[in-house]
Write an enzyme that holds these catalytic residues in place. Structure first.
Site, PDB file in Angstrom:
ATOM      1  N   CYS A 140       0.830  -1.319   0.092  1.00  0.00           N
ATOM      2  CA  CYS A 140       0.081  -0.430  -0.067  1.00  0.00           C
ATOM      3  C   CYS A 140       0.485   0.729   0.395  1.00  0.00           C
ATOM      4  O   CYS A 140       0.686   2.889  -0.230  1.00  0.00           O
ATOM      5  CB  CYS A 140      -1.081  -0.094   0.928  1.00  0.00           C
ATOM      6  SG  CYS A 140      -1.704  -1.061   1.426  1.00  0.00           S
ATOM      7  N   HIS A 151      -2.971   6.933   3.133  1.00  0.00           N
ATOM      8  CA  HIS A 151      -3.746   5.859   1.554  1.00  0.00           C
ATOM      9  C   HIS A 151      -4.858   5.404   2.761  1.00  0.00           C
ATOM     10  O   HIS A 151      -4.896   5.845   4.196  1.00  0.00           O
ATOM     11  CB  HIS A 151      -2.549   4.922   2.293  1.00  0.00           C
ATOM     12  CG  HIS A 151      -2.767   3.710   2.728  1.00  0.00           C
ATOM     13  ND1 HIS A 151      -3.626   2.758   1.218  1.00  0.00           N
ATOM     14  CD2 HIS A 151      -3.031   2.134   3.092  1.00  0.00           C
ATOM     15  CE1 HIS A 151      -3.864   1.622   1.084  1.00  0.00           C
ATOM     16  NE2 HIS A 151      -3.463   1.122   2.295  1.00  0.00           N
ATOM     17  N   ASN A 159      -9.907  -0.146   0.212  1.00  0.00           N
ATOM     18  CA  ASN A 159      -8.862   0.892   0.043  1.00  0.00           C
ATOM     19  C   ASN A 159      -8.097  -0.215  -0.550  1.00  0.00           C
ATOM     20  O   ASN A 159      -8.291  -1.443  -0.971  1.00  0.00           O
ATOM     21  CB  ASN A 159      -8.455  -0.497   1.658  1.00  0.00           C
ATOM     22  CG  ASN A 159      -6.572  -0.593   1.314  1.00  0.00           C
ATOM     23  OD1 ASN A 159      -6.021  -0.216   1.077  1.00  0.00           O
ATOM     24  ND2 ASN A 159      -6.055  -0.784   2.583  1.00  0.00           N
TER      25      ASN A 159
HETATM   26  O1  UT7 Z   1      -3.408  -1.139   3.464  1.00  0.00           O
HETATM   27  C1  UT7 Z   1      -3.499  -1.797   4.889  1.00  0.00           C
HETATM   28  C2  UT7 Z   1      -4.190  -2.633   5.324  1.00  0.00           C
HETATM   29  N1  UT7 Z   1      -4.483  -3.357   5.878  1.00  0.00           N
HETATM   30  C3  UT7 Z   1      -5.520  -1.843   7.124  1.00  0.00           C
HETATM   31  O2  UT7 Z   1      -5.394  -0.593   7.218  1.00  0.00           O
HETATM   32  C4  UT7 Z   1      -6.497  -3.036   8.160  1.00  0.00           C
HETATM   33  C5  UT7 Z   1      -5.975  -1.975   9.733  1.00  0.00           C
HETATM   34  N2  UT7 Z   1      -7.006  -3.144  10.688  1.00  0.00           N
HETATM   35  C6  UT7 Z   1      -8.099  -2.667  10.716  1.00  0.00           C
HETATM   36  O3  UT7 Z   1      -8.547  -2.091   9.885  1.00  0.00           O
HETATM   37  C7  UT7 Z   1      -9.354  -3.075  11.723  1.00  0.00           C
HETATM   38  O4  UT7 Z   1      -8.536  -3.821  13.167  1.00  0.00           O
HETATM   39  C8  UT7 Z   1     -10.002  -4.330  10.901  1.00  0.00           C
HETATM   40  C9  UT7 Z   1     -11.361  -3.211  10.421  1.00  0.00           C
HETATM   41  C10 UT7 Z   1      -9.801  -4.775  10.219  1.00  0.00           C
HETATM   42  C11 UT7 Z   1     -10.705  -5.056  12.850  1.00  0.00           C
HETATM   43  O5  UT7 Z   1     -11.708  -4.448  13.032  1.00  0.00           O
HETATM   44  P1  UT7 Z   1     -11.411  -4.395  14.883  1.00  0.00           P
HETATM   45  O6  UT7 Z   1     -12.207  -3.470  15.448  1.00  0.00           O
HETATM   46  O7  UT7 Z   1      -9.514  -4.048  14.760  1.00  0.00           O
HETATM   47  O8  UT7 Z   1     -12.169  -5.546  14.908  1.00  0.00           O
HETATM   48  P2  UT7 Z   1     -11.684  -7.085  15.586  1.00  0.00           P
HETATM   49  O9  UT7 Z   1     -10.464  -7.616  14.741  1.00  0.00           O
HETATM   50  O10 UT7 Z   1     -11.386  -6.668  16.777  1.00  0.00           O
HETATM   51  O11 UT7 Z   1     -12.606  -8.166  15.109  1.00  0.00           O
HETATM   52  C12 UT7 Z   1     -14.064  -7.680  16.100  1.00  0.00           C
HETATM   53  C13 UT7 Z   1     -15.137  -8.273  15.986  1.00  0.00           C
HETATM   54  C14 UT7 Z   1     -14.548  -9.891  16.111  1.00  0.00           C
HETATM   55  O12 UT7 Z   1     -15.599 -11.310  16.174  1.00  0.00           O
HETATM   56  P3  UT7 Z   1     -15.467 -11.911  18.240  1.00  0.00           P
HETATM   57  O13 UT7 Z   1     -14.357 -12.340  18.022  1.00  0.00           O
HETATM   58  O14 UT7 Z   1     -15.485 -10.568  18.686  1.00  0.00           O
HETATM   59  O15 UT7 Z   1     -16.872 -12.467  17.720  1.00  0.00           O
HETATM   60  C15 UT7 Z   1     -14.022 -10.222  14.441  1.00  0.00           C
HETATM   61  O16 UT7 Z   1     -14.612 -12.121  14.318  1.00  0.00           O
HETATM   62  O17 UT7 Z   1     -15.478  -8.160  14.315  1.00  0.00           O
HETATM   63  C16 UT7 Z   1     -16.021  -9.188  13.576  1.00  0.00           C
HETATM   64  N3  UT7 Z   1     -15.366  -9.233  12.420  1.00  0.00           N
HETATM   65  C17 UT7 Z   1     -16.512  -8.876  12.036  1.00  0.00           C
HETATM   66  N4  UT7 Z   1     -17.856  -8.604  12.881  1.00  0.00           N
HETATM   67  C18 UT7 Z   1     -18.567  -8.455  11.339  1.00  0.00           C
HETATM   68  C19 UT7 Z   1     -14.251  -8.990  12.016  1.00  0.00           C
HETATM   69  N5  UT7 Z   1     -15.258  -9.341  10.229  1.00  0.00           N
HETATM   70  C20 UT7 Z   1     -15.816  -8.548  10.675  1.00  0.00           C
HETATM   71  C21 UT7 Z   1     -17.180  -8.521   9.132  1.00  0.00           C
HETATM   72  N6  UT7 Z   1     -18.928  -8.413   9.989  1.00  0.00           N
HETATM   73  N7  UT7 Z   1     -16.531  -7.306   8.220  1.00  0.00           N
END
Ligand code: UT7
Length: 349
Positions: free
Chosen positions: A113, A275, A305
């Protein structure tokens, strides 16, 4: 004498097909509400027929038109991508052919990215030294082909698209005033998409399988080969929260470093073009460096993204929307797989 280097034309291209959050909720267990509140993304473009080189060509041709140059004037084409059509030829060579840029050298560059920032800084060096006058830098991706469409934690984040700039040895346009590049390979496992594992008659498959089994039992470290093999298909895997922390830290660090290099205060900056990964990353960075959120240009609600393409697309929208006045200073700042990060300070002359 050191030459000035400026962006003299921008361009972008997005595939027509729009996939919104409700469309995604029919594929995986997610919702418009979750995606919007956790990321700020509402919809993204997904290519149904165009490959990365097609998108790259369209964005490159638009940047060339806007620069006022002819294809023959281009000395070098750099294409930043993690989703090329082929391992070889490069995407840049395919674009060179379609543009008729017969005098250009061409190569691809991989910085995930941060690709557009790495591409611009690379182009700047060729121009500064006098080796080349005009360089076309493109960031282009069809990330949809390396997404695991059953993994809700990644497939909702990404989209397809391309952005491009033409850079020249002049002080007219968007002049590069300061740059910064960083990498931290020790964190490479945070964001991966495996390539092809070793496959030849001499490969010790027993060793690789034994090593993989041992890792399952003991959690021991595996060799790079075993990890590629164990990872299976070429799909994006991500440790989201770790990437989030890296992103906030490096966005703020890169902004601070650029301001220091250019001897400027944050009040001197008209816009920051980050980004476009996650609105919450940008909001967090805005709080940390105490920059009003409205100085951050965002379009991730519409495109998600798009990796190496995102900064070029956003910059093109800023320019096409006539949002920049003479003297305005703009910071482009990126982060991504590798891990990599970097920033470029531009001044509208
Ligand atoms: O170019 C660089 C690329 N990457 C990035 O910039 C990503 C950086 N990271 C992020 O943007 C965030 O970490 C995410 C958006 C990927 C995830 O958000 P988060 O607030 O860190 O969520 P999490 O990973 O802590 O997950 C919270 C919950 C989990 O469920 P449980 O374990 O609490 O029951 C996940 O399974 O949200 C769940 N979850 C979803 N639920 C509904 C993860 N993805 C989804 C989804 N829809 N799409």
């Amino acid at each position: 004498m050191i030459r000035h280097v400026s962006i003299i034309g921008t361009g972008s291209y997005l595939p027509e097909h729009i996939m919104n959050n409700d469309d995604l909720s029919r594929l995986v267990d997610t919702s418009d509400e979750w995606i919007r509140t956790r990321t700020g993304i509402g919809e993204r473009r997904i290519s149904v027929s165009m490959s990365t080189s097609d998108l790259a060509y369209e964005a490159g041709a638009a940047a060339l038109r806007n620069s006022g140059l002819e294809p023959e004037d281009i000395d070098l084409i750099i294409c930043a991508t993690i989703t090329p059509d082929y391992f070889m030829p490069s995407c840049a060579c395919m674009v060179q052919d379609r543009l008729g840029a017969v005098n250009a050298a061409a190569f691809d560059l991989t910085a995930a990215c941060t690709g557009m920032i790495y591409g611009m800084v690379t182009a700047e060096q060729f121009i500064k030294t006098g080796m080349y006058d005009n360089v076309l830098v493109i960031g282009a991706e069809t990330l949809s082909k390396i997404l695991d469409w059953e993994d809700r934690s990644t497939c909702v984040l990404f989209g397809d698209g391309a952005g491009a700039v033409v850079m020249s040895g002049t002080d007219r346009g968007l002049k590069l005033s300061a740059t910064n590049l960083e990498s931290d390979g020790s964190k490479y496992e945070l964001l991966t998409c495996p390539a092809i594992p070793l496959d030849n008659p001499c490969v010790n498959t027993e060793f690789i399988e034994a090593e993989t089994d041992l890792n399952e039992i003991t959690g021991a470290e595996m060799s790079a080969q075993s990890m590629i093999k164990a990872a299976g298909q070429s799909k994006i895997r991500m440790l989201g929260q770790e990437v989030f922390k890296y992103a906030v830290r490096t966005v703020t660090d890169n902004i601070r470093v650029l301001l220091c290099k250019a001897n400027l205060d944050i009040e001197d900056i008209a816009y920051i073009v980050p980004h476009q990964a996650n609105q919450r990353i940008i909001e967090q960075a805005s709080k940390t460096v105490k920059i009003p959120i409205d100085k951050f240009f965002m379009n991730l609600d519409r495109y998600g993204n798009t990796s190496a393409a995102s900064i070029g697309i956003a910059l093109d929208e800023l320019v096409a929307g006539n949002m920049l006045s003479k003297g305005d200073k703009v910071i482009l700042v990126g982060f991504g797989g590798g891990m990599t990060s970097g920033a470029v300070l531009l001044e509208r002359t």
